[in-house]
Design a protein around this motif. Structure first.
Motif, short mmCIF file in Angstrom:
data_model
loop_
_atom_site.label_atom_id
_atom_site.label_comp_id
_atom_site.label_asym_id
_atom_site.label_seq_id
_atom_site.Cartn_x
_atom_site.Cartn_y
_atom_site.Cartn_z
N ALA A 150 0.83 -1.20 0.00
CA ALA A 150 0.00 0.00 0.00
C ALA A 150 0.86 1.26 0.00
O ALA A 150 1.88 1.34 0.68
N GLU A 190 0.11 5.38 0.43
CA GLU A 190 -0.99 6.17 0.95
C GLU A 190 -1.71 7.03 -0.09
O GLU A 190 -2.93 7.25 0.02
N ALA A 208 -3.55 3.91 -2.42
CA ALA A 208 -4.43 2.93 -1.80
C ALA A 208 -5.52 3.66 -1.02
O ALA A 208 -5.45 3.81 0.20
N ALA A 257 -5.51 -7.54 4.78
CA ALA A 257 -6.18 -6.75 3.74
C ALA A 257 -7.02 -7.68 2.87
O ALA A 257 -6.47 -8.42 2.04
N SER A 273 -8.89 -4.05 1.05
CA SER A 273 -7.55 -4.23 0.43
C SER A 273 -6.66 -3.02 0.63
O SER A 273 -5.45 -3.15 0.85
N VAL A 274 -7.24 -1.82 0.57
CA VAL A 274 -6.43 -0.60 0.67
C VAL A 274 -5.80 -0.42 2.04
O VAL A 274 -4.95 0.45 2.23
N LEU A 333 -2.67 -2.88 0.79
CA LEU A 333 -2.24 -3.20 -0.57
C LEU A 333 -2.71 -2.14 -1.56
O LEU A 333 -3.71 -1.45 -1.34
N THR A 334 -1.99 -2.05 -2.69
CA THR A 334 -2.40 -1.22 -3.82
C THR A 334 -2.56 -2.12 -5.03
O THR A 334 -1.64 -2.87 -5.38
#
Length: 234
Positions: A58, A60, A63, A97, A145-146, A149-150
């Motif tokens: 992620a 910022e 994400a 996530a 997920s955010v 993770l991205t």
């Protein structure tokens, strides 16, 4: 690309354990994905070409909940999934996530996706179960997920559970997990796996008769000759 029905039927008839052995004999050691295990609606073996998706750690500024409306989003990727594919997702094994939830899984089921396989986790577990989409994953987590993770894209080579997965490679998943068959080897692996299972069924019958394992499993020349004579393989 849809699988040939003969190939599909052959691979649905063999276990992932058998496939790992056949692939090992062909020099492929990294084929079983660490992390994905049967979790939701995964009571039957599934086979299909891989449709790959990839997450990175992620960041910022990327994400964010707003990213879910981006042209490069999991939502857009789902709309590109062909019927019969298996979605294979590189989520880096991140346990906090949930990459997909019930609504996304419901849409995948509606589009005819055969299964979801990921080294990460999903969210909305009860709802995901209700969609009927077969899911192999490493667990469940409430955060989206955010949170960790991205999402960066689909349709490219990925790593899932320590295995390199290229689009349209063949994936087989059952109670022992998920196995990757390189697309170029699929036909010969399927043929070898079917024959391996026939042999092992015969060996199991010999074990039931009380025969000792040395020379039987793996079979020596004498055992192979007897197998071929009794099964008409000669």
């Amino acid at each position: 690309m849809p699988l040939d029905k003969t190939l599909l039927d052959a691979l649905q008839a063999v276990t992932t354990a058998t496939l790992t052995t056949v692939l090992l004999k062909k020099g492929i050691r990294r084929c079983w994905m660490r992390g994905p295990m049967p979790r939701f609606a995964a009571g039957q073996r599934v086979v299909g070409p891989a449709f790959t998706l990839r997450f990175v750690p992620a960041r910022e500024d990327l994400a964010t909940p707003e990213s879910w409306s981006s042209p490069t989003s999991t939502r857009a990727a789902i709309e590109a999934m062909p019927e019969g594919c298996i979605a294979v997702v590189d989520a880096m094994g991140v346990p906090e996530a949930g990459i997909f939830g019930d609504i996304l899984c419901a849409r995948m089921k509606k589009r005819g996706v055969a299964a979801l396989i990921t080294d990460g986790v999903v969210r909305d577990g009860e709802g995901v179960e209700g969609t009927g989409l077969p899911v192999w994953c490493s667990g469940v987590a409430a955060p989206a997920s955010v949170a960790g993770l991205t999402f960066v894209g689909w349709g490219e080579p990925i790593g899932c559970g320590g295995v390199a997965v290229y689009p349209d490679d063949i994936v087989v998943a059952d109670g022992d997990g998920a196995v990757l068959i390189p697309a170029a080897l699929a036909e010969e692996v399927a043929l070898a796996a079917v024959e391996q299972e026939r042999l092992e069924l015969w060996i199991m019958r010999e074990v039931d008769k009380g025969l000792p394992l040395p020379g039987l499993y793996p079979p020596n020349a004498e055992t192979k000759a007897r197998y071929e004579a009794e099964t008409g393989k000669a």
